[in-house]
Design an enzyme around this catalytic site. Sequence first.
Site, short mmCIF file in Angstrom:
data_model
loop_
_atom_site.label_atom_id
_atom_site.label_comp_id
_atom_site.label_asym_id
_atom_site.label_seq_id
_atom_site.Cartn_x
_atom_site.Cartn_y
_atom_site.Cartn_z
N ARG A 33 0.82 -1.22 0.00
CA ARG A 33 0.00 0.00 0.00
C ARG A 33 0.85 1.27 0.00
O ARG A 33 0.46 2.28 0.57
CB ARG A 33 -0.94 0.05 1.21
CG ARG A 33 -1.92 -1.10 1.24
CD ARG A 33 -2.98 -0.81 2.27
NE ARG A 33 -3.80 -1.96 2.55
CZ ARG A 33 -4.51 -2.10 3.66
NH1 ARG A 33 -4.48 -1.18 4.59
NH2 ARG A 33 -5.25 -3.17 3.83
N ARG A 37 -3.04 6.40 -0.47
CA ARG A 37 -3.29 6.53 0.96
C ARG A 37 -2.55 7.65 1.64
O ARG A 37 -3.04 8.76 1.68
CB ARG A 37 -3.03 5.19 1.62
CG ARG A 37 -4.04 4.15 1.07
CD ARG A 37 -4.04 2.94 1.84
NE ARG A 37 -5.08 1.99 1.55
CZ ARG A 37 -5.11 1.14 0.56
NH1 ARG A 37 -4.18 1.13 -0.35
NH2 ARG A 37 -6.08 0.26 0.45
N ARG A 46 -5.56 12.35 -7.11
CA ARG A 46 -6.44 11.19 -7.15
C ARG A 46 -7.86 11.52 -7.64
O ARG A 46 -8.52 10.71 -8.28
CB ARG A 46 -6.46 10.56 -5.76
CG ARG A 46 -7.62 9.69 -5.37
CD ARG A 46 -7.55 8.31 -5.97
NE ARG A 46 -8.55 7.49 -5.33
CZ ARG A 46 -9.85 7.54 -5.62
NH1 ARG A 46 -10.30 8.36 -6.54
NH2 ARG A 46 -10.70 6.76 -4.99
N TYR A 157 -14.92 -11.36 -0.22
CA TYR A 157 -15.64 -10.12 -0.54
C TYR A 157 -16.93 -10.41 -1.32
O TYR A 157 -17.97 -9.80 -1.07
CB TYR A 157 -14.75 -9.17 -1.35
CG TYR A 157 -13.71 -8.48 -0.51
CD1 TYR A 157 -14.07 -7.62 0.51
CD2 TYR A 157 -12.35 -8.69 -0.74
CE1 TYR A 157 -13.11 -6.99 1.29
CE2 TYR A 157 -11.38 -8.05 0.03
CZ TYR A 157 -11.78 -7.20 1.05
OH TYR A 157 -10.84 -6.59 1.82
O1 CP3 Z 1 0.43 0.27 -3.04
C1 CP3 Z 1 -0.74 -0.04 -3.33
O2 CP3 Z 1 -1.70 0.10 -2.55
C2 CP3 Z 1 -0.95 -0.60 -4.69
C3 CP3 Z 1 -2.31 -0.70 -5.16
C4 CP3 Z 1 -3.29 -1.57 -4.40
C5 CP3 Z 1 -4.57 -1.11 -4.00
N1 CP3 Z 1 -5.25 -2.18 -3.50
C6 CP3 Z 1 -5.09 0.27 -4.18
C7 CP3 Z 1 -6.13 0.76 -3.26
C8 CP3 Z 1 -3.18 -2.91 -4.04
C9 CP3 Z 1 -2.00 -3.84 -4.17
C10 CP3 Z 1 -4.44 -3.28 -3.48
C11 CP3 Z 1 -4.74 -4.64 -3.05
C12 CP3 Z 1 -5.89 -4.87 -2.19
N2 CP3 Z 1 -7.15 -4.33 -2.29
C13 CP3 Z 1 -5.91 -5.80 -1.13
C14 CP3 Z 1 -4.75 -6.67 -0.73
C15 CP3 Z 1 -3.73 -5.87 0.00
C16 CP3 Z 1 -3.97 -5.75 1.46
O3 CP3 Z 1 -3.89 -4.64 1.93
O4 CP3 Z 1 -4.19 -6.76 2.13
C17 CP3 Z 1 -7.18 -5.77 -0.55
C18 CP3 Z 1 -7.64 -6.59 0.64
C19 CP3 Z 1 -7.95 -4.86 -1.31
C20 CP3 Z 1 -9.38 -4.48 -1.12
C21 CP3 Z 1 -9.48 -3.05 -0.72
N3 CP3 Z 1 -9.39 -1.99 -1.61
C22 CP3 Z 1 -9.58 -2.52 0.58
C23 CP3 Z 1 -9.70 -3.34 1.85
C24 CP3 Z 1 -9.56 -1.12 0.47
C25 CP3 Z 1 -9.58 -0.18 1.66
C26 CP3 Z 1 -10.50 0.90 1.69
C27 CP3 Z 1 -9.74 2.17 2.07
O5 CP3 Z 1 -10.26 3.23 1.74
O6 CP3 Z 1 -8.65 2.11 2.66
C28 CP3 Z 1 -9.44 -0.81 -0.91
C29 CP3 Z 1 -9.35 0.53 -1.51
C30 CP3 Z 1 -8.01 0.91 -2.08
N4 CP3 Z 1 -7.29 0.11 -2.92
C31 CP3 Z 1 -7.33 2.14 -1.86
C32 CP3 Z 1 -6.14 2.05 -2.62
C33 CP3 Z 1 -5.08 3.10 -2.79
C34 CP3 Z 1 -7.77 3.32 -0.98
C35 CP3 Z 1 -8.95 4.04 -1.45
C36 CP3 Z 1 -8.73 5.07 -2.55
O7 CP3 Z 1 -7.65 5.68 -2.67
O8 CP3 Z 1 -9.72 5.28 -3.27
#
Ligand code: CP3
Length: 355
Positions: A33, A37, A46, A157
Amino acid sequence: MNDAAAAALPPFLRACRGIPGGPGDRVPIWFMRQAGRSLPEYRSIRGSGSILDAIADPELSAEITMQPVRRYGVDAAILYSDIVVPVAAIGFGVDVAPGIGPVVEQPFSRAADLERLRPLDPEADTPYVLETVRILARELPVPLIGFAGAPFTVASYLIEGQPSRTYTRTKALMHGDTALWHKLMERLADLAIVSLRSQIENGAVALQIFDSWAGALSPPDYEKFVLPHSQRVFAEVADLNVPRIHFGVGTGELLGLMASAGADVVGVDWRVPIDVARTRVPANIALQGNLDPALAFAPWDVVAEATRDVLRRNAGNPGHIFNLGHGVMPETDPTILERVVELVHNEGRCDGVAS
Ligand code: CP3
């Protein structure tokens, strides 16, 4: 691989293969991540729509992927995408709610729902992902990691319809209709395989399978209901000859089984010290981890000591990629992570000599 070829590998790829570095070579580090974020430069570009819209814009996604590489000097980039992109692209009805995570309009509950999981055609369904990968392959100074959600984590999910703490519906389906469970897992494994292959064919040079929530399962349940499907994903990308990383959270009791799925690298969260994790996987498997992401909120001397503790416990083993035990938390101060990278690069050793 001969010695000259091994010496020419970037530190991240060398560590994935457990190839020793020289005394001056650095321990590679990246952060799960890391893209998005916590970065102010991410928030400023974004936009406010769904993350799925941002992912559909290759220029934007490539830029977001590169931001942490510039800011932190990390040794690998992870593609800016999400584990639900393939299921969303084939029309299962998934979105990602800001601050919550994946939400599904009509969760998976019965055999008829299998019809909603047709095969993925990456060129037609997710051309923007492939374009992002191609831009990055041209522009990135470090290796690009492609990824997919493991069948279990994506299934959780689709079945729960939203993030869950208990996975009750998922476990009810797994145990209550085992035949349907395995069919669902087969479909999701197919999606992961096709998606991963397309990312590698377009320029990603390593891959990570996120089974983030596998730690919710007992070892016997993991072995019976999940392992065969993850094993198939790893086997069907083996011919691509790129390092394969297998990651989950709370998986201390599953590390040996996860290593047996066919990965070259196993991710370790912060709950298992890395020297203990070594005793749970075969010696030829590299480890990735495992600084507690919550410690980034402690004073710097605490973070530095915890970082050094990971290095000390790894004792110079060349098969180590430094990372957090899970993703960067949104409120993290990026300057702390900059300092962690600097410390690991300055003090970590990958030549078999303890730090
Ligand atoms: O560095 C990175 O984050 C690379 C990109 C990436 C995202 N999601 C972007 C994202 C990767 C590798 C993921 C994988 C992902 N997505 C996982 C596995 C990784 C882990 O953390 O265990 C999981 C479980 C997901 C599902 C998911 N997507 C969740 C639980 C969330 C969280 C919601 C939040 O707002 O934090 C997301 C959203 C998400 N995916 C964001 C990002 C940057 C944040 C929201 C946004 O910016 O719109």
